[in-house]
Design a protein around this motif. Structure first.
Motif, PDB file in Angstrom:
ATOM      1  N   TYR A 126      16.396 -16.386  -6.947  1.00 54.49           N
ATOM      2  CA  TYR A 126      16.289 -17.277  -5.786  1.00 54.49           C
ATOM      3  C   TYR A 126      16.876 -18.654  -6.106  1.00 54.49           C
ATOM      4  O   TYR A 126      17.609 -19.226  -5.309  1.00 54.49           O
ATOM      5  N   PHE A 127      16.561 -19.189  -7.303  1.00 55.56           N
ATOM      6  CA  PHE A 127      17.124 -20.476  -7.699  1.00 55.56           C
ATOM      7  C   PHE A 127      18.633 -20.391  -7.847  1.00 55.56           C
ATOM      8  O   PHE A 127      19.354 -21.299  -7.436  1.00 55.56           O
ATOM      9  N   PHE A 128      19.137 -19.315  -8.415  1.00 60.39           N
ATOM     10  CA  PHE A 128      20.578 -19.141  -8.559  1.00 60.39           C
ATOM     11  C   PHE A 128      21.238 -19.072  -7.188  1.00 60.39           C
ATOM     12  O   PHE A 128      22.224 -19.738  -6.930  1.00 60.39           O
ATOM     13  N   TRP A 129      20.674 -18.257  -6.305  1.00 56.14           N
ATOM     14  CA  TRP A 129      21.274 -18.085  -4.990  1.00 56.14           C
ATOM     15  C   TRP A 129      21.239 -19.384  -4.194  1.00 56.14           C
ATOM     16  O   TRP A 129      22.176 -19.722  -3.489  1.00 56.14           O
ATOM     17  N   GLY A 130      20.156 -20.138  -4.338  1.00 57.84           N
ATOM     18  CA  GLY A 130      20.063 -21.417  -3.642  1.00 57.84           C
ATOM     19  C   GLY A 130      21.009 -22.459  -4.197  1.00 57.84           C
ATOM     20  O   GLY A 130      21.492 -23.319  -3.472  1.00 57.84           O
ATOM     21  N   PHE A 157      24.246  -9.083  -4.812  1.00 59.83           N
ATOM     22  CA  PHE A 157      24.358  -8.185  -5.961  1.00 59.83           C
ATOM     23  C   PHE A 157      24.152  -8.949  -7.262  1.00 59.83           C
ATOM     24  O   PHE A 157      23.456  -8.481  -8.161  1.00 59.83           O
ATOM     25  N   LEU A 158      24.742 -10.123  -7.356  1.00 62.11           N
ATOM     26  CA  LEU A 158      24.569 -10.941  -8.551  1.00 62.11           C
ATOM     27  C   LEU A 158      23.127 -11.417  -8.667  1.00 62.11           C
ATOM     28  O   LEU A 158      22.575 -11.489  -9.774  1.00 62.11           O
ATOM     29  N   GLY A 159      22.483 -11.700  -7.554  1.00 59.65           N
ATOM     30  CA  GLY A 159      21.070 -12.073  -7.571  1.00 59.65           C
ATOM     31  C   GLY A 159      20.191 -10.945  -8.074  1.00 59.65           C
ATOM     32  O   GLY A 159      19.250 -11.175  -8.843  1.00 59.65           O
ATOM     33  N   ILE A 160      20.479  -9.725  -7.660  1.00 61.69           N
ATOM     34  CA  ILE A 160      19.723  -8.567  -8.139  1.00 61.69           C
ATOM     35  C   ILE A 160      19.957  -8.369  -9.634  1.00 61.69           C
ATOM     36  O   ILE A 160      19.025  -8.060 -10.384  1.00 61.69           O
TER      37      ILE A 160
END
Length: 87
Positions: free
Chosen positions: A45-49, A56-59
């Protein structure tokens, strides 16, 4: 006797297996075990934000962080077992 390198590799393999099983079980159990994945979900979540990356990278980040988290727990258990066995 397990050396530290073998214990660490075994613990990381156990962590990766647990993390993979949790990812597979998500849709099958209607996300009943989602609370077990909070460290990885928080990191993703922090990366995506921060960079608005792909899901896919978040998973993948979630899987790696959970594998490291559960691998650390497995390493502690293996180390304690090794110490108790030597005593």
């Amino acid at each position: 006797m397990l050396s530290v390198k073998i214990s660490l590799a075994l613990a990381l393999a156990i962590g990766a297996l647990i993390s993979g099983v949790l990812l597979v079980l998500e849709p099958l159990t209607d996300f009943a075990f989602l609370w077990l994945e909070w460290p990885g979900i928080t990191a993703a979540y922090f990366f995506w934000g921060a960079v608005a990356g792909s899901s896919f990278l978040g998973i993948a980040i979630s899987w790696v962080v959970n594998a490291l988290t559960y691998g650390l727990g497995a390493f502690v258990i293996l180390s304690a077992y090794k110490v108790l066995r030597e005593a």
